[in-house]
Motif scaffolding. Structure first.
Motif, mmCIF file in Angstrom:
data_model
loop_
_atom_site.group_PDB
_atom_site.id
_atom_site.type_symbol
_atom_site.label_atom_id
_atom_site.label_comp_id
_atom_site.label_asym_id
_atom_site.label_seq_id
_atom_site.Cartn_x
_atom_site.Cartn_y
_atom_site.Cartn_z
ATOM 1 N N PHE A 51 0.831 -1.203 0.000
ATOM 2 C CA PHE A 51 0.000 0.000 0.000
ATOM 3 C C PHE A 51 0.865 1.252 0.000
ATOM 4 N N GLU A 52 1.955 1.214 0.766
ATOM 5 C CA GLU A 52 2.853 2.369 0.866
ATOM 6 C C GLU A 52 3.490 2.677 -0.483
ATOM 7 N N LYS A 53 3.902 1.623 -1.212
ATOM 8 C CA LYS A 53 4.449 1.849 -2.547
ATOM 9 C C LYS A 53 3.393 2.430 -3.475
ATOM 10 N N GLY A 54 2.171 1.935 -3.310
ATOM 11 C CA GLY A 54 1.073 2.454 -4.127
ATOM 12 C C GLY A 54 0.881 3.948 -3.934
ATOM 13 N N LEU A 55 1.022 4.407 -2.685
ATOM 14 C CA LEU A 55 0.902 5.836 -2.391
ATOM 15 C C LEU A 55 2.000 6.638 -3.073
ATOM 16 N N VAL A 56 3.216 6.120 -3.000
ATOM 17 C CA VAL A 56 4.357 6.805 -3.629
ATOM 18 C C VAL A 56 4.163 6.867 -5.139
ATOM 19 N N TYR A 57 3.778 5.739 -5.732
ATOM 20 C CA TYR A 57 3.606 5.695 -7.185
ATOM 21 C C TYR A 57 2.437 6.569 -7.638
ATOM 22 N N GLU A 58 1.387 6.620 -6.826
ATOM 23 C CA GLU A 58 0.252 7.485 -7.156
ATOM 24 C C GLU A 58 0.709 8.934 -7.260
ATOM 25 N N SER A 59 1.504 9.362 -6.295
ATOM 26 C CA SER A 59 2.010 10.732 -6.291
ATOM 27 C C SER A 59 2.918 10.991 -7.488
ATOM 28 N N GLU A 60 3.806 10.048 -7.775
ATOM 29 C CA GLU A 60 4.726 10.200 -8.910
ATOM 30 C C GLU A 60 3.968 10.302 -10.228
ATOM 31 N N LEU A 61 3.008 9.412 -10.408
ATOM 32 C CA LEU A 61 2.243 9.397 -11.660
ATOM 33 C C LEU A 61 1.375 10.647 -11.806
ATOM 34 N N ASN A 62 0.875 11.132 -10.699
ATOM 35 C CA ASN A 62 0.067 12.350 -10.743
ATOM 36 C C ASN A 62 0.924 13.541 -11.175
ATOM 37 N N GLU A 63 2.144 13.628 -10.636
ATOM 38 C CA GLU A 63 3.058 14.704 -11.029
ATOM 39 C C GLU A 63 3.450 14.576 -12.496
ATOM 40 N N LEU A 64 3.715 13.369 -12.944
ATOM 41 C CA LEU A 64 4.051 13.146 -14.356
ATOM 42 C C LEU A 64 2.892 13.547 -15.265
ATOM 43 N N HIS A 65 1.691 13.187 -14.840
ATOM 44 C CA HIS A 65 0.516 13.546 -15.627
ATOM 45 C C HIS A 65 0.384 15.060 -15.733
ATOM 46 N N ASN A 66 0.552 15.767 -14.614
ATOM 47 C CA ASN A 66 0.410 17.220 -14.621
ATOM 48 C C ASN A 66 1.440 17.874 -15.528
ATOM 49 N N SER A 67 2.652 17.303 -15.549
ATOM 50 C CA SER A 67 3.704 17.833 -16.420
ATOM 51 C C SER A 67 3.349 17.644 -17.896
ATOM 52 N N ILE A 68 2.845 16.444 -18.232
ATOM 53 C CA ILE A 68 2.439 16.176 -19.617
ATOM 54 C C ILE A 68 1.245 17.032 -19.997
ATOM 55 N N PHE A 69 0.308 17.179 -19.075
ATOM 56 C CA PHE A 69 -0.920 17.932 -19.329
ATOM 57 C C PHE A 69 -0.611 19.369 -19.753
ATOM 58 N N GLU A 70 0.409 19.944 -19.153
ATOM 59 C CA GLU A 70 0.769 21.326 -19.456
ATOM 60 C C GLU A 70 1.444 21.468 -20.819
ATOM 61 N N SER A 71 1.956 20.367 -21.362
ATOM 62 C CA SER A 71 2.743 20.470 -22.597
ATOM 63 C C SER A 71 1.996 20.013 -23.857
ATOM 64 N N ILE A 72 0.831 19.395 -23.699
ATOM 65 C CA ILE A 72 0.129 18.862 -24.866
ATOM 66 C C ILE A 72 -1.000 19.781 -25.309
ATOM 67 N N GLU A 73 -1.458 19.563 -26.540
ATOM 68 C CA GLU A 73 -2.567 20.338 -27.079
ATOM 69 C C GLU A 73 -3.893 19.857 -26.469
ATOM 70 N N PRO A 74 -4.883 20.768 -26.311
ATOM 71 C CA PRO A 74 -6.197 20.343 -25.803
ATOM 72 C C PRO A 74 -6.833 19.220 -26.618
ATOM 73 N N LEU A 75 -6.556 19.176 -27.928
ATOM 74 C CA LEU A 75 -7.077 18.091 -28.770
ATOM 75 C C LEU A 75 -6.660 16.726 -28.235
ATOM 76 N N SER A 76 -5.474 16.679 -27.633
ATOM 77 C CA SER A 76 -4.933 15.398 -27.169
ATOM 78 C C SER A 76 -5.669 14.845 -25.952
ATOM 79 N N TYR A 77 -6.481 15.698 -25.287
ATOM 80 C CA TYR A 77 -7.300 15.198 -24.185
ATOM 81 C C TYR A 77 -8.240 14.098 -24.675
ATOM 82 N N LYS A 78 -8.649 14.227 -25.951
ATOM 83 C CA LYS A 78 -9.557 13.234 -26.536
ATOM 84 C C LYS A 78 -8.881 11.872 -26.671
#
Length: 328
Positions: A51-78
C-alpha cells in the motif's frame, strides 16, 4: 504468468492506440508523451507490492501527468480519456495482478472524472466511432472495469448518438454491444438497458440486430432476453414490437423483495392491456421453464448466481400468481 500479461497488454494496446491517435488527429509528439505516461503507469502497477508503494507511485504518476498535461494540445485530451478508460478496465480485471493496486485505481478514477466532468472532453460522432472501436478491441473485458459505463457517461453527457447519422449511431452501438458480448460474466443488464433506450423507431437495422443479440458465455439472463425477442407479438410493425419487448425486459428485471411493489404491479397491468394476459402468461411460462439458468456454471463444480435471471423468473412467477387479479 500475471507479470507476462503486462507486456502482452502493452503490445496489444500499442497499435490500437496509434490508430486512435491518428484518427483523432493527435500529433505524433503528444501521442508519444501520453503513451510514455501509460507505460510508466504499467511499470508502477507491476511493482506496487505494498500500500505504501502504491501511495508513492500514485504521487509520482500524478506529477508526471500534470507535467504532460501542461505540454500537450487540448485536442490530445480526446486521446487520453479513452486510454484512461481502457487502462482502468484492465487494472480491475485481475489479469495483471491477483490483487488490486488500490491507490493507482483511485488515480485513474480521479483522472477519468477530471476529463469527463472538469475538462468536459467531447467528441464528434465520427470521432466517437473511433473511440468506441478502440475500446471494443480488448485484451480482456473485466466485469468490474466500468468500460461500458464510462463510454456511456461520455455519450450521455454530450448526447453524441442523438447527433449521429444512422450509420454512425449503428457503429457506436455495435461497438458497445461487442464489449457486452465479450464480458466474462454479467452481474446485471444495466448497460444493455441503457443501450435499448438509445434505440428509436428510425433504427430499424439496429432493432433487427438487437433481436438476435447473444453473448459469448451463453448466460441465462441473455438467453431469456433472446426468448422475449423471439416471441411473436401480433403488432403492426417492427418498431412497435421492439417497444413492447423493451418494456417487458425492463419490467421483468424490476422484481425485488418478497412481494410485488406497486410500480411492478402497475407495469404488469399496463402490459396486460397492451398484449393481453394469455400472451403475457405464455412468455412467463417460457421463462419459468428455464429456471435452471439461475446459476451460470463455469465448469462442472464452479458457478455464479445470475441475479438478472432470478429477477426475470420471480417476475414470471408473480405474474402467474397475480395476473388474473384485476383488483390488486
Amino acid at each position: 504468468m500475471k507479470n507476462e500479461n503486462y507486456g502482452k497488454f502493452k503490445e496489444d494496446d500499442k497499435l490500437k492506440s496509434r490508430d486512435l491517435g491518428e484518427a483523432l488527429g493527435v500529433s505524433a509528439n503528444d501521442i508519444c508523451s501520453i503513451d510514455d505516461w501509460f507505460a510508466n503507469y504499467l511499470d508502477r502497477h507491476l511493482h506496487a507490492s505494498t500500500f505504501e508503494k502504491g501511495l508513492v507511485y500514485e504521487s509520482e504518476l500524478n506529477e508526471l501527468h500534470n507535467s504532460i498535461f501542461e505540454s500537450i494540445e487540448p485536442l490530445s485530451y480526446k486521446y487520453i480519456l479513452p486510454k484512461l478508460v481502457k487502462y482502468y478496465n484492465i487494472s480491475e480485471s485481475g489479469q495483471l495482478k491477483s490483487t488490486r493496486v488500490a491507490r493507482l485505481l483511485v488515480l485513474l478514477e480521479q483522472l477519468i472524472a477530471k476529463y469527463i466532468n472538469e475538462l468536459n472532453v467531447s467528441y464528434t460522432p465520427s470521432e466517437f466511432v473511433n473511440v468506441t472501436k478502440y475500446c471494443r478491441d480488448n485484451f480482456f473485458v473485466s466485469p468490474n472495469g466500468e468500460l461500458i459505463e464510462n463510454i456511456l457517461k461520455i455519450n450521455t453527457k454530450h448526447k453524441i448518438t442523438t447527433k449521429s447519422s444512422t450509420e454512425e449511431k449503428r457503429n457506436i452501438i455495435n461497438n458497445i454491444l461487442y464489449i457486452i458480448t465479450d464480458t466474462g460474466f454479467h452481474h446485471d443488464i444495466i448497460c444493455f438497458k441503457k443501450i435499448l433506450k438509445l434505440i428509436t423507431v428510425e433504427d430499424i437495422k439496429l432493432i433487427e440486430q438487437i433481436k438476435s443479440f447473444k453473448v459469448k458465455n451463453s448466460q441465462g439472463c441473455y438467453f431469456l432476453i433472446n426468448i422475449i425477442f423471439d416471441t411473436y407479438l401480433p403488432l403492426d410493425n417492427i418498431s412497435e414490437d421492439f417497444d413492447i419487448k423493451r418494456e417487458l425486459i425492463f419490467w421483468l428485471d424490476s422484481s425485488g423483495g418478497a412481494k410485488p411493489k406497486q410500480s411492478w404491479i402497475e407495469k404488469m397491468l399496463a402490459l396486460k392491456v397492451k398484449i393481453g394476459l394469455p400472451l403475457l402468461l405464455l412468455i412467463c411460462e417460457q421463462i419459468i421453464e428455464h429456471k435452471q439458468l439461475v446459476n451460470y456454471y463455469f465448469n462442472d463444480s464452479c458457478y455464479w448466481g445470475d441475479d438478472v435471471c432470478k429477477r426475470f423468473i420471480k417476475s414470471a412467477q408473480w405474474t402467474k400468481e397475480y395476473g388474473n387479479n384485476a383488483c390488486l
